[in-house]
Design an enzyme around this catalytic site. Sequence first.
Site, PDB file in Angstrom:
ATOM      1  N   TYR A 197      -6.483   1.663   4.127  1.00 25.23           N
ATOM      2  CA  TYR A 197      -5.428   2.432   3.461  1.00 25.23           C
ATOM      3  C   TYR A 197      -5.861   2.805   2.039  1.00 25.23           C
ATOM      4  O   TYR A 197      -5.820   3.975   1.639  1.00 25.23           O
ATOM      5  CB  TYR A 197      -4.126   1.628   3.430  1.00 25.23           C
ATOM      6  CG  TYR A 197      -3.069   2.224   2.525  1.00 25.23           C
ATOM      7  CD1 TYR A 197      -2.589   3.513   2.736  1.00 25.23           C
ATOM      8  CD2 TYR A 197      -2.563   1.497   1.449  1.00 25.23           C
ATOM      9  CE1 TYR A 197      -1.631   4.066   1.890  1.00 25.23           C
ATOM     10  CE2 TYR A 197      -1.608   2.039   0.612  1.00 25.23           C
ATOM     11  CZ  TYR A 197      -1.145   3.327   0.832  1.00 25.23           C
ATOM     12  OH  TYR A 197      -0.209   3.862   0.001  1.00 25.23           O
ATOM     13  N   THR A 247      -2.003   5.288  -4.653  1.00 25.93           N
ATOM     14  CA  THR A 247      -1.532   3.915  -4.498  1.00 25.93           C
ATOM     15  C   THR A 247      -2.326   2.936  -5.349  1.00 25.93           C
ATOM     16  O   THR A 247      -3.522   3.156  -5.629  1.00 25.93           O
ATOM     17  CB  THR A 247      -1.648   3.483  -3.026  1.00 25.93           C
ATOM     18  OG1 THR A 247      -1.393   2.075  -2.900  1.00 25.93           O
ATOM     19  CG2 THR A 247      -3.050   3.737  -2.490  1.00 25.93           C
TER      20      THR A 247
END
Length: 325
Positions: free
Chosen positions: A142, A118
Amino acid sequence: MAKILVTGGAGYIGSHTTLALLEAGCEVVVYDNLSTGRAEAVLPPARLVVGDLADTDRLDALMAEEGFSAVLHFAGSIVVPESVENPLKYYMNNTNNTTELIRLAVKNAIPRFVFSSTAAVYGMPDTPAVTEDSPTKPINPYGRTKLMSEWVIQDTAAAHPGFTYVILRYFNVAGADPAGRIGQCTPNATHLIKVASQAALGRREALHIFGTDYDTPDGTCIRDYIHVADLAAAHVLALRHLEAGNPSGVFNCGYGHGYSVREITAAVKRVSGVDFPVAESGRRAGDPPALISDPSRIRATMAWVPRHDDIDAIALSAYAWEKKL
Protein backbone atom coordinates in the site's frame (compact mmCIF):
# COMPACT_ATOMS: atom_id res chain seq x y z
CA MET A 1 -16.18 29.28 -10.41
CA ALA A 2 -13.67 26.45 -10.50
CA LYS A 3 -14.89 23.15 -11.93
CA ILE A 4 -13.24 20.23 -10.13
CA LEU A 5 -13.03 16.53 -10.96
CA VAL A 6 -13.04 14.43 -7.79
CA THR A 7 -12.13 10.79 -8.34
CA GLY A 8 -13.42 8.54 -5.57
CA GLY A 9 -15.72 11.32 -4.42
CA ALA A 10 -18.41 8.88 -3.28
CA GLY A 11 -16.02 7.41 -0.73
CA TYR A 12 -15.31 8.43 2.84
CA ILE A 13 -12.73 11.21 2.48
CA GLY A 14 -13.72 12.10 -1.08
CA SER A 15 -17.34 12.79 -0.14
CA HIS A 16 -16.37 15.04 2.77
CA THR A 17 -13.97 16.95 0.54
CA THR A 18 -16.62 17.26 -2.17
CA LEU A 19 -18.91 18.82 0.43
CA ALA A 20 -16.15 21.24 1.48
CA LEU A 21 -15.53 22.18 -2.16
CA LEU A 22 -19.23 22.88 -2.70
CA GLU A 23 -19.30 25.07 0.38
CA ALA A 24 -16.24 26.93 -1.00
CA GLY A 25 -18.19 27.73 -4.19
CA CYS A 26 -16.71 25.15 -6.56
CA GLU A 27 -18.56 23.14 -9.18
CA VAL A 28 -17.83 19.46 -8.60
CA VAL A 29 -18.08 16.37 -10.78
CA VAL A 30 -17.47 13.09 -8.96
CA TYR A 31 -16.13 10.08 -10.87
CA ASP A 32 -16.51 6.87 -8.87
CA ASN A 33 -17.11 3.20 -9.64
CA LEU A 34 -19.07 2.79 -6.36
CA SER A 35 -17.06 -0.31 -5.41
CA THR A 36 -16.71 1.09 -1.90
CA GLY A 37 -18.37 4.51 -2.24
CA ARG A 38 -22.08 5.26 -2.10
CA ALA A 39 -24.06 7.38 -4.53
CA GLU A 40 -26.05 9.01 -1.72
CA ALA A 41 -22.79 10.38 -0.24
CA VAL A 42 -22.48 12.68 -3.27
CA LEU A 43 -24.64 15.55 -2.12
CA PRO A 44 -26.17 17.99 -4.65
CA PRO A 45 -25.26 20.11 -6.46
CA ALA A 46 -22.26 17.84 -7.04
CA ARG A 47 -22.79 15.55 -10.03
CA LEU A 48 -21.94 11.86 -9.97
CA VAL A 49 -20.57 10.04 -13.01
CA VAL A 50 -20.33 6.31 -12.37
CA GLY A 51 -17.19 4.97 -14.01
CA ASP A 52 -13.93 3.16 -13.41
CA LEU A 53 -10.48 4.74 -13.56
CA ALA A 54 -9.40 1.87 -15.77
CA ASP A 55 -11.93 3.07 -18.39
CA THR A 56 -9.53 5.65 -19.79
CA ASP A 57 -11.60 6.37 -22.91
CA ARG A 58 -14.58 7.41 -20.81
CA LEU A 59 -12.41 9.44 -18.46
CA ASP A 60 -10.69 11.16 -21.38
CA ALA A 61 -14.06 12.07 -22.91
CA LEU A 62 -15.31 13.44 -19.59
CA MET A 63 -12.25 15.64 -19.19
CA ALA A 64 -12.53 16.93 -22.76
CA GLU A 65 -16.23 17.72 -22.31
CA GLU A 66 -16.14 19.37 -18.88
CA GLY A 67 -12.98 21.50 -19.01
CA PHE A 68 -11.85 20.94 -15.45
CA SER A 69 -9.44 23.31 -13.73
CA ALA A 70 -8.23 20.69 -11.24
CA VAL A 71 -8.31 17.01 -10.33
CA LEU A 72 -8.56 15.83 -6.73
CA HIS A 73 -7.64 12.16 -6.73
CA PHE A 74 -8.98 9.94 -3.93
CA ALA A 75 -9.85 6.73 -5.77
CA GLY A 76 -7.71 3.81 -4.64
CA SER A 77 -7.35 0.77 -2.40
CA ILE A 78 -6.32 1.52 1.17
CA VAL A 79 -6.25 -1.61 3.38
CA VAL A 80 -2.68 -2.40 4.47
CA PRO A 81 -3.12 -6.12 5.28
CA GLU A 82 -4.98 -6.67 1.99
CA SER A 83 -2.12 -5.00 0.12
CA VAL A 84 0.27 -7.55 1.62
CA GLU A 85 -2.00 -10.44 0.59
CA ASN A 86 -2.93 -9.05 -2.85
CA PRO A 87 -0.18 -6.66 -3.99
CA LEU A 88 -1.08 -6.81 -7.69
CA LYS A 89 -4.51 -5.34 -6.98
CA TYR A 90 -2.81 -2.39 -5.30
CA TYR A 91 -0.21 -1.79 -8.00
CA MET A 92 -2.92 -1.87 -10.66
CA ASN A 93 -5.56 0.13 -8.82
CA ASN A 94 -3.28 2.64 -7.13
CA THR A 95 -0.13 3.20 -9.17
CA ASN A 96 -1.22 2.17 -12.66
CA ASN A 97 -4.60 3.93 -12.56
CA THR A 98 -3.04 7.04 -11.05
CA THR A 99 -0.44 7.13 -13.82
CA GLU A 100 -3.18 6.93 -16.45
CA LEU A 101 -5.18 9.65 -14.71
CA ILE A 102 -2.14 11.95 -14.72
CA ARG A 103 -1.52 11.21 -18.39
CA LEU A 104 -5.08 12.23 -19.23
CA ALA A 105 -4.86 15.35 -17.06
CA VAL A 106 -1.78 16.46 -19.01
CA LYS A 107 -3.42 15.57 -22.32
CA ASN A 108 -6.48 17.66 -21.45
CA ALA A 109 -4.41 20.56 -20.07
CA ILE A 110 -5.77 20.32 -16.52
CA PRO A 111 -3.25 22.43 -14.61
CA ARG A 112 -3.74 21.39 -11.00
CA PHE A 113 -3.62 17.98 -9.30
CA VAL A 114 -4.20 17.23 -5.59
CA PHE A 115 -3.23 13.72 -4.57
CA SER A 116 -4.43 11.60 -1.67
CA SER A 117 -1.26 10.03 -0.29
CA THR A 118 -0.49 8.44 3.05
CA ALA A 119 1.81 8.38 6.06
CA ALA A 120 2.48 4.76 5.11
CA VAL A 121 5.19 6.09 2.76
CA TYR A 122 7.36 6.69 5.85
CA GLY A 123 7.38 3.02 6.88
CA MET A 124 9.07 2.53 10.26
CA PRO A 125 10.32 6.04 11.10
CA ASP A 126 13.36 6.53 13.33
CA THR A 127 11.87 9.60 15.02
CA PRO A 128 8.60 10.00 16.97
CA ALA A 129 7.25 12.55 14.47
CA VAL A 130 7.97 12.66 10.75
CA THR A 131 8.40 15.69 8.52
CA GLU A 132 7.88 15.71 4.77
CA ASP A 133 11.67 15.38 4.43
CA SER A 134 11.89 12.24 6.57
CA PRO A 135 13.10 9.16 4.70
CA THR A 136 10.40 7.38 2.71
CA LYS A 137 10.79 3.66 3.37
CA PRO A 138 7.36 2.04 3.04
CA ILE A 139 7.10 -1.46 4.49
CA ASN A 140 3.97 -2.65 2.67
CA PRO A 141 2.62 -2.61 -0.89
CA TYR A 142 0.00 0.00 0.00
CA GLY A 143 2.70 2.49 1.01
CA ARG A 144 4.88 1.58 -1.97
CA THR A 145 2.07 2.10 -4.48
CA LYS A 146 1.34 5.53 -3.04
CA LEU A 147 5.01 6.53 -3.02
CA MET A 148 5.39 5.38 -6.63
CA SER A 149 2.38 7.53 -7.54
CA GLU A 150 4.03 10.51 -5.82
CA TRP A 151 7.11 9.99 -8.02
CA VAL A 152 4.96 9.88 -11.15
CA ILE A 153 3.31 13.16 -10.15
CA GLN A 154 6.61 14.87 -9.39
CA ASP A 155 8.33 13.63 -12.56
CA THR A 156 5.35 14.70 -14.66
CA ALA A 157 5.40 18.18 -13.16
CA ALA A 158 9.13 18.46 -13.88
CA ALA A 159 8.52 17.57 -17.53
CA HIS A 160 5.33 19.64 -17.95
CA PRO A 161 5.63 23.12 -16.35
CA GLY A 162 1.87 23.72 -16.76
CA PHE A 163 1.09 20.78 -14.44
CA THR A 164 1.21 21.64 -10.73
CA TYR A 165 0.43 19.50 -7.72
CA VAL A 166 -0.10 19.20 -3.99
CA ILE A 167 0.52 15.81 -2.40
CA LEU A 168 -1.20 15.40 0.96
CA ARG A 169 0.12 12.61 3.18
CA TYR A 170 -2.74 11.59 5.45
CA PHE A 171 -2.30 10.18 8.88
CA ASN A 172 -5.24 8.32 10.49
CA VAL A 173 -8.49 9.84 9.31
CA ALA A 174 -11.55 9.48 11.53
CA GLY A 175 -14.87 11.02 12.46
CA ALA A 176 -17.81 12.22 10.38
CA ASP A 177 -19.36 15.45 9.13
CA PRO A 178 -20.16 17.45 12.30
CA ALA A 179 -23.61 18.26 10.89
CA GLY A 180 -24.33 14.54 10.43
CA ARG A 181 -24.93 14.75 6.68
CA ILE A 182 -22.35 12.15 5.65
CA GLY A 183 -19.89 9.78 7.29
CA GLN A 184 -17.92 6.62 6.75
CA CYS A 185 -19.93 3.89 5.02
CA THR A 186 -17.04 1.76 3.72
CA PRO A 187 -18.03 -1.93 3.75
CA ASN A 188 -15.83 -4.10 5.97
CA ALA A 189 -14.01 -1.02 7.21
CA THR A 190 -10.80 -1.51 9.16
CA HIS A 191 -10.57 2.01 10.63
CA LEU A 192 -10.22 1.66 14.39
CA ILE A 193 -12.71 4.30 15.56
CA LYS A 194 -15.40 3.07 13.17
CA VAL A 195 -14.84 -0.55 14.19
CA ALA A 196 -14.94 0.42 17.88
CA SER A 197 -18.21 2.32 17.27
CA GLN A 198 -19.67 -0.78 15.63
CA ALA A 199 -18.63 -2.83 18.65
CA ALA A 200 -20.28 -0.30 20.97
CA LEU A 201 -23.51 -0.66 18.98
CA GLY A 202 -23.38 -4.46 19.10
CA ARG A 203 -22.74 -4.79 15.37
CA ARG A 204 -19.48 -6.59 16.06
CA GLU A 205 -18.95 -9.16 18.77
CA ALA A 206 -15.81 -7.41 19.96
CA LEU A 207 -13.10 -4.94 19.04
CA HIS A 208 -9.89 -6.75 18.11
CA ILE A 209 -6.56 -5.25 19.11
CA PHE A 210 -3.87 -6.51 16.75
CA GLY A 211 -0.62 -6.58 18.68
CA THR A 212 -0.02 -5.69 22.33
CA ASP A 213 3.76 -6.11 22.41
CA TYR A 214 4.90 -3.06 20.47
CA ASP A 215 7.61 -0.78 21.86
CA THR A 216 5.08 1.81 23.03
CA PRO A 217 3.94 2.84 26.54
CA ASP A 218 0.96 0.45 26.61
CA GLY A 219 2.18 -2.04 24.00
CA THR A 220 -0.32 -1.04 21.30
CA CYS A 221 0.25 0.97 18.12
CA ILE A 222 0.19 4.76 18.29
CA ARG A 223 -1.30 6.83 15.48
CA ASP A 224 -2.00 10.48 14.73
CA TYR A 225 -5.80 10.81 14.28
CA ILE A 226 -7.18 13.67 12.17
CA HIS A 227 -10.86 14.56 11.84
CA VAL A 228 -12.12 14.09 8.29
CA ALA A 229 -13.59 17.62 8.22
CA ASP A 230 -10.17 19.12 8.96
CA LEU A 231 -8.65 16.97 6.23
CA ALA A 232 -11.34 18.09 3.77
CA ALA A 233 -10.55 21.71 4.61
CA ALA A 234 -6.88 21.02 3.87
CA HIS A 235 -7.83 19.94 0.34
CA VAL A 236 -9.67 23.19 -0.30
CA LEU A 237 -6.63 25.12 0.93
CA ALA A 238 -4.39 22.99 -1.31
CA LEU A 239 -6.51 23.90 -4.31
CA ARG A 240 -6.44 27.60 -3.41
CA HIS A 241 -2.66 27.35 -2.89
CA LEU A 242 -2.22 26.17 -6.48
CA GLU A 243 -4.78 28.60 -7.90
CA ALA A 244 -2.78 31.46 -6.37
CA GLY A 245 0.29 30.38 -8.36
CA ASN A 246 2.21 28.96 -5.42
CA PRO A 247 4.74 26.17 -6.01
CA SER A 248 3.87 22.48 -5.90
CA GLY A 249 4.69 20.58 -2.74
CA VAL A 250 4.22 17.70 -0.32
CA PHE A 251 2.40 18.25 2.97
CA ASN A 252 1.66 16.12 6.04
CA CYS A 253 -1.95 16.12 7.26
CA GLY A 254 -2.12 15.27 10.95
CA TYR A 255 -2.31 16.96 14.33
CA GLY A 256 1.23 16.26 15.51
CA HIS A 257 0.34 13.99 18.43
CA GLY A 258 -0.85 10.41 18.73
CA TYR A 259 -3.07 8.02 20.62
CA SER A 260 -2.60 4.32 21.22
CA VAL A 261 -5.16 1.68 20.29
CA ARG A 262 -6.03 1.31 23.96
CA GLU A 263 -6.52 5.08 24.33
CA ILE A 264 -8.82 5.15 21.30
CA THR A 265 -10.77 2.21 22.70
CA ALA A 266 -11.22 4.10 25.97
CA ALA A 267 -12.38 7.23 24.11
CA VAL A 268 -15.09 5.34 22.21
CA LYS A 269 -16.22 3.68 25.44
CA ARG A 270 -16.46 7.13 27.07
CA VAL A 271 -18.52 8.79 24.35
CA SER A 272 -20.79 5.79 23.78
CA GLY A 273 -21.22 4.84 27.43
CA VAL A 274 -20.77 1.20 26.41
CA ASP A 275 -18.11 -1.10 27.86
CA PHE A 276 -17.92 -3.30 24.77
CA PRO A 277 -15.79 -6.46 24.63
CA VAL A 278 -12.16 -6.20 23.49
CA ALA A 279 -10.18 -9.17 22.19
CA GLU A 280 -6.42 -9.23 21.79
CA SER A 281 -4.77 -10.84 18.76
CA GLY A 282 -1.33 -11.03 17.20
CA ARG A 283 0.20 -8.30 15.10
CA ARG A 284 -1.02 -7.59 11.57
CA ALA A 285 1.44 -7.54 8.71
CA GLY A 286 2.87 -4.13 7.85
CA ASP A 287 1.96 -2.13 10.98
CA PRO A 288 4.67 0.21 12.37
CA PRO A 289 4.63 0.76 16.17
CA ALA A 290 4.11 4.54 15.99
CA LEU A 291 3.41 7.10 13.27
CA ILE A 292 2.93 10.77 14.14
CA SER A 293 3.03 13.79 11.85
CA ASP A 294 4.88 17.04 12.01
CA PRO A 295 2.26 19.30 10.34
CA SER A 296 4.36 22.49 10.55
CA ARG A 297 4.66 22.90 6.78
CA ILE A 298 0.93 22.91 5.95
CA ARG A 299 0.19 25.17 8.92
CA ALA A 300 2.81 27.70 7.85
CA THR A 301 2.32 27.50 4.07
CA MET A 302 -1.47 27.31 3.83
CA ALA A 303 -2.49 28.72 7.23
CA TRP A 304 -4.28 25.45 7.96
CA VAL A 305 -5.81 25.57 11.44
CA PRO A 306 -7.57 22.38 12.62
CA ARG A 307 -10.99 22.90 14.19
CA HIS A 308 -11.66 19.40 15.52
CA ASP A 309 -8.48 18.38 17.37
CA ASP A 310 -10.21 16.60 20.26
CA ILE A 311 -10.19 12.82 20.39
CA ASP A 312 -13.51 12.56 22.23
CA ALA A 313 -15.17 14.89 19.71
CA ILE A 314 -13.74 12.82 16.84
CA ALA A 315 -14.95 9.59 18.43
CA LEU A 316 -18.38 11.09 19.21
CA SER A 317 -18.93 12.23 15.61
CA ALA A 318 -17.98 8.76 14.34
CA TYR A 319 -20.22 7.05 16.89
CA ALA A 320 -23.16 9.37 16.17
CA TRP A 321 -22.86 8.62 12.45
CA GLU A 322 -22.58 4.88 13.03
CA LYS A 323 -25.65 5.01 15.24
CA LYS A 324 -27.53 6.83 12.45
CA LEU A 325 -26.74 4.21 9.81
